[in-house]
Enzyme design. Structure first.
Site: not given
Length: 259
Positions: A10, A13, A45, A162, A217
């Site tokens: 993952k 941005g 983001g 996440d 997260k």
């Protein structure tokens, strides 16, 4: 293909903002793909914030999570499933890495229910069907999945990336690597922790040592660790060369442990 579990990576941005960072990660994935099947899940983001600001909207966050008002969901899904997703696919393509850009609703892979937190058009992802991802991975494609999903009635929802990565990880029974712009999770002494369990995490959240986006997260990683019964890695995208060592069982970043 070896018997490695698939690896879900993952990214947020921030990696897209830093020149060369995405290329460095994709170069590692090119080599990884000979050993393991890889899925890339992304948020974005900072790109969303930029596009919202240009359109005259402000960004509101609660508990480190983005609030998505109904009037913003079109722009947010355009930014994530469109601009960010296609720029990652295009970069991969320029490196001869055959990528396929998807969102969570594609191929019925992830269902979403409306979040009960007061966050607007935000979804909670539920693993549903691995058929599409399995066929892409078996054909040696790199699926690049944006964190936009849809409800049963067809409404688009924004999903915390996440959480989206965790759901895809559950779907594929995969290893999970949450890449962030720091080298892991810090303890109260300011040093990075090699591992973290839920008791330690809750203490650090209570003390305010783990705060903002890192709280979301860590909570997503703890949930995944407990459901998958294996540790989840939180590490920095700034050292992608360490990722192959993960597959051989060596640590990088902070290992989030199951209870």
């Amino acid at each position: 293909m070896s018997n490695h579990n698939p690896l879900v990576i993952k990214i947020g941005g921030a990696i897209l903002e830093k020149s060369g960072a995405l290329d460095a990660l994709l170069a590692v994935i090119v080599n990884l793909k000979t050993e393991a099947k890889v899925v890339l899940v992304h948020g974005g983001g900072c790109v969303v914030d930029e596009m919202l600001a240009q359109a005259g909207f402000t960004t509101v966050k609660k508990h480190g999570l983005r609030v998505t008002p109904k009037e913003q969901i079109g722009l947010i899904s355009g930014a994530l499933a469109g601009t960010v997703n296609k720029s990652i696919v295009a970069t991969a393509s320029s490196m001869n890495l055959p990528a396929v850009g998807l969102s969570l609703a594609d191929g019925d892979m992830i269902a979403c229910t409306k979040s009960e937190l007061d966050l607007g058009e935000v979804g909670v992802p539920i693993p549903k069907s691995s058929l599409l991802l399995d066929s892409l991975l078996n054909s040696h494609f790199l699926p690049v999945v944006s964190s936009i999903g849809c409800l049963a009635n067809g409404d688009l929802v924004n999903v915390n990336a996440d959480d989206a990565a965790v759901a895809i990880c559950q779907l594929l029974n995969a290893e999970l690597l949450l890449l962030t712009d720091v080298n892991g999770v810090k303890g109260s002494d300011g040093e990075y922790l090699p591992s973290l369990n839920s008791t330690q995490a809750n203490d650090l959240i209570e003390q305010g040592v783990i705060a903002g986006g890192m709280t979301a997260k860590v909570n997503a990683a703890l949930q995944a660790a407990n459901q998958l019964r294996r540790s989840i890695t939180v590490a920095s995208w700034q050292s992608p060369e360490k990722i192959p060592s993960l597959l051989s069982g060596q640590g990088m970043g902070t290992q989030i442990l199951a209870d």
